[in-house]
Write a protein that holds these residues in place. Structure first.
Motif, mmCIF file in Angstrom:
data_model
loop_
_atom_site.group_PDB
_atom_site.id
_atom_site.type_symbol
_atom_site.label_atom_id
_atom_site.label_comp_id
_atom_site.label_asym_id
_atom_site.label_seq_id
_atom_site.Cartn_x
_atom_site.Cartn_y
_atom_site.Cartn_z
ATOM 1 N N LEU A 148 0.844 -1.192 0.000
ATOM 2 C CA LEU A 148 0.000 0.000 0.000
ATOM 3 C C LEU A 148 0.880 1.243 0.000
ATOM 4 O O LEU A 148 0.673 2.160 -0.792
ATOM 5 N N PHE A 149 1.853 1.284 0.886
ATOM 6 C CA PHE A 149 2.855 2.348 0.936
ATOM 7 C C PHE A 149 4.192 1.714 1.215
ATOM 8 O O PHE A 149 4.316 0.880 2.104
ATOM 9 N N GLU A 150 5.180 2.123 0.458
ATOM 10 C CA GLU A 150 6.546 1.690 0.727
ATOM 11 C C GLU A 150 7.422 2.923 0.630
ATOM 12 O O GLU A 150 7.527 3.531 -0.430
ATOM 13 N N ARG A 151 7.981 3.308 1.758
ATOM 14 C CA ARG A 151 8.822 4.505 1.828
ATOM 15 C C ARG A 151 10.076 4.159 2.620
ATOM 16 O O ARG A 151 10.202 4.567 3.769
ATOM 17 N N PRO A 152 11.014 3.427 2.028
ATOM 18 C CA PRO A 152 12.230 3.076 2.755
ATOM 19 C C PRO A 152 12.906 4.337 3.309
ATOM 20 O O PRO A 152 13.093 5.318 2.594
ATOM 21 N N GLY A 153 13.204 4.302 4.585
ATOM 22 C CA GLY A 153 13.829 5.447 5.230
ATOM 23 C C GLY A 153 12.867 6.587 5.486
ATOM 24 O O GLY A 153 13.254 7.651 5.959
ATOM 25 N N GLY A 154 11.598 6.374 5.178
ATOM 26 C CA GLY A 154 10.593 7.429 5.345
ATOM 27 C C GLY A 154 10.249 7.661 6.801
ATOM 28 O O GLY A 154 10.549 6.859 7.679
ATOM 29 N N ASP A 155 9.616 8.792 7.049
ATOM 30 C CA ASP A 155 9.202 9.131 8.405
ATOM 31 C C ASP A 155 7.772 8.656 8.652
ATOM 32 O O ASP A 155 7.080 8.210 7.739
ATOM 33 N N ASN A 156 7.347 8.748 9.906
ATOM 34 C CA ASN A 156 5.966 8.394 10.244
ATOM 35 C C ASN A 156 5.024 9.428 9.664
ATOM 36 O O ASN A 156 5.338 10.615 9.621
ATOM 37 N N VAL A 157 3.886 8.969 9.231
ATOM 38 C CA VAL A 157 2.858 9.847 8.696
ATOM 39 C C VAL A 157 1.647 9.734 9.615
ATOM 40 O O VAL A 157 0.993 8.689 9.643
ATOM 41 N N PRO A 158 1.343 10.790 10.362
ATOM 42 C CA PRO A 158 0.190 10.706 11.264
ATOM 43 C C PRO A 158 -1.122 10.761 10.496
ATOM 44 O O PRO A 158 -1.287 11.541 9.560
#
Length: 180
Positions: A148-158
């Protein structure tokens, strides 16, 4: 102004497509789902990734082929750097995210722009252009595929839950993307 909505059906382990983009896993989970069934009437335009636009439709070859089981009829914008040589009726190919979002919002008016495709949804999120997410969670484990979402190294999304509902075969979770 139109809101940007990422709506997708996802396996319990987080995949929206199986290996190689396979969408046939969805067929057993088509069924009465008032939240998802009513969504098409609230959408004014689609913003779609090229792989999704050209991808595997579990209803290919039937009267239900196409977005929303063949019930979608409206403007479609495909984000791609490789537009086809021949025009596709009802489809506008755009090679820039900002222009694609602006065109889709304008076409949608006061209804939703529905995003189809994980890469386009992630790009919209990263650009601060994603307003809401509606996930229909199907009771199946796929094991691999497109997340659904893949964001390697990504931050948390509230996210803030707007609504929770149950279809006959799946659970729907509608959220709002909060400022980071």
């Amino acid at each position: 102004m139109a809101k940007m909505l990422y709506a997708a059906t996802m396996s319990l382990d987080g995949f929206i497509a199986g290996p190689g983009g396979d969408m046939s896993w969805l067929k057993p989970y088509f069924g009465p789902n008032p939240e998802m069934d009513g969504l098409v009437h609230r959408i004014g335009a689609l913003l779609v990734g090229r792989r999704t636009h050209e991808g595997d439709d579990p209803n290919r070859g039937t009267e239900n082929e196409g977005a929303f089981g063949g019930t979608w009829n409206g403007p479609t914008f495909v984000l791609t750097h490789r537009p086809p040589a021949d025009p596709v009726p009802g489809v506008t190919f755009v090679d820039d995210l900002e222009r694609a979002v602006a065109a889709a919002r304008e076409a949608a008016g006061d209804r939703y722009v529905n995003i189809l495709g994980a890469d386009v949804a992630r790009s919209c999120l990263d650009a601060g252009q994603l307003d809401e997410i509606l996930v229909c969670v199907a009771p199946v484990l796929l094991g691999e595929g497109t997340r659904l979402f893949e964001r390697p190294g990504g931050d948390n999304v509230p996210l803030e839950r707007i609504h929770l509902s149950h279809g006959q075969l799946a659970t729907n979770i509608w959220t709002r993307v909060l400022p980071r």
